[in-house]
Enzyme design. Structure first.
Site, PDB file in Angstrom:
ATOM      1  N   ALA A  78       0.900  -1.296   0.092  1.00 48.66           N
ATOM      2  CA  ALA A  78       0.109  -0.113   0.059  1.00 48.66           C
ATOM      3  C   ALA A  78       0.751   1.298  -0.107  1.00 48.66           C
ATOM      4  O   ALA A  78       1.958   1.160   0.328  1.00 48.66           O
ATOM      5  CB  ALA A  78      -0.984  -0.019   1.298  1.00 48.66           C
ATOM      6  N   ASP A  79       0.239   2.368  -0.345  1.00 46.40           N
ATOM      7  CA  ASP A  79       0.996   3.627  -0.569  1.00 46.40           C
ATOM      8  C   ASP A  79       0.040   4.666  -0.191  1.00 46.40           C
ATOM      9  O   ASP A  79      -1.179   4.546  -0.785  1.00 46.40           O
ATOM     10  CB  ASP A  79       1.630   3.941  -1.601  1.00 46.40           C
ATOM     11  CG  ASP A  79       2.500   5.137  -1.416  1.00 46.40           C
ATOM     12  OD1 ASP A  79       3.652   5.047  -1.073  1.00 46.40           O
ATOM     13  OD2 ASP A  79       2.220   6.359  -1.766  1.00 46.40           O
ATOM     14  N   THR A  80       0.008   5.582   0.698  1.00 53.29           N
ATOM     15  CA  THR A  80      -0.836   7.027   1.009  1.00 53.29           C
ATOM     16  C   THR A  80      -0.015   7.984   0.731  1.00 53.29           C
ATOM     17  O   THR A  80       1.071   8.365   0.886  1.00 53.29           O
ATOM     18  CB  THR A  80      -1.094   6.600   2.422  1.00 53.29           C
ATOM     19  OG1 THR A  80      -1.874   5.439   2.798  1.00 53.29           O
ATOM     20  CG2 THR A  80      -1.986   7.833   2.895  1.00 53.29           C
TER      21      THR A  80
END
EC number: 3.6.1.9
Length: 199
Positions: A78-80
Site C-alpha cells: 500500500a501507499d498513502t
C-alpha cells in the site's frame, strides 16, 4: 472468517506500524516484511490521485522481482499520499519541511488517497480509496509542540490522524478514517473475502 485465506502465507509488505495494527484488526494471521530500499518514484505528470496505486503496484513488483513471491504467498502492499492544491505532500525530509506542510494544511480541507495491491502468483487485485480531511487553524506553538513530541517524519503530510494533532485539530473526515491512517480496511476485507476462489 476469511477461511479462503488459510491456504496462503499472507505478507504485509510495509514498514508501517499503523498498517500492521490495522491489518491485525481483521483477525488474520500475517507476517510483516518490509523492503526499505524501494524508491517511491513515479512518472512526472501522473495524476496525483493515481500515484498511490502506482506505487503500491510498484512495491508488489519489487517483491516479485527479488524472488520473494512463493506459490503460497499473498502479498499486501500500500501507499498513502496527501493532496492539497493538486500537489502531493509526501513524507517530510526534515523539521522545516514538516512545519511547512502543517502550515499548508492548517485551516483547510485536503485529500488523502491510499492505493492497495493484493498480489499472488496467479491473481492481482488493486484499488484505491479517497477521504477528505478538514483541519482547524493550527498555531505555530501547536505545530512546534506536535513536531517536538511526535516527530511525524515517516508520515505523508507530516501528521498521524490517530495522534495528538488528530484529537485537537481535525474537524471533519469525509470517508474512511482508517484510510487516512494508511489502510482502508473495509475495502481490503471485501477484496479478501473471495480472493483466490476462482483458482
Amino acid at each position: 472468517m476469511l477461511d479462503n485465506l488459510k491456504k496462503y502465507k499472507i505478507v504485509l509488505g510495509s514498514q508501517s506500524p499503523r498498517r500492521k495494527e490495522l491489518l491485525s484488526g481483521l483477525d488474520i494471521r500475517f507476517e510483516q516484511k518490509a523492503m526499505p530500499d524501494i524508491a517511491e518514484d513515479y512518472p512526472a505528470g501522473l495524476d496525483p490521485e493515481k500515484v498511490p496505486l502506482y506505487l503500491a503496484r510498484m512495491k508488489a513488483e519489487a517483491y516479485r522481482s527479488k524472488g520473494m513471491m512463493q506459490d503460497s504467498t499473498l502479498l499486501i502492499t500500500a501507499d498513502t499520499v496527501v493532496i492539497v492544491d493538486g500537489a502531493i505532500l509526501g513524507k517530510p525530509q526534515d523539521r522545516e519541511e514538516a512545519a511547512r506542510m502543517l502550515r499548508t494544511l492548517s485551516g483547510r480541507t485536503h485529500q488523502v488517497v491510499t492505493g492497495v495491491c493484493i498480489s499472488h502468483r496467479w491473481e492481482t487485485r488493486a484499488f484505491s480509496c479517497s477521504s477528505l480531511v478538514t483541519f482547524a487553524h493550527l498555531s505555530d506553538e501547536e505545530i512546534d509542540y506536535y513536531l517536538e513530541r511526535y516527530r511525524p517524519y515517516d508520515k505523508a503530510g507530516s501528521y498521524g490522524i490517530q495522534e495528538w494533532i488528530g484529537y485537537i485539530a481535525i474537524q471533519r473526515v469525509e470517508g474512511s478514517f482508517y484510510n487516512v491512517m494508511g489502510l482502508p480496511v473495509h475495502l481490503l476485507y471485501n477484496e479478501l473475502k473471495d480472493f483466490g476462489e476462482s483458482n
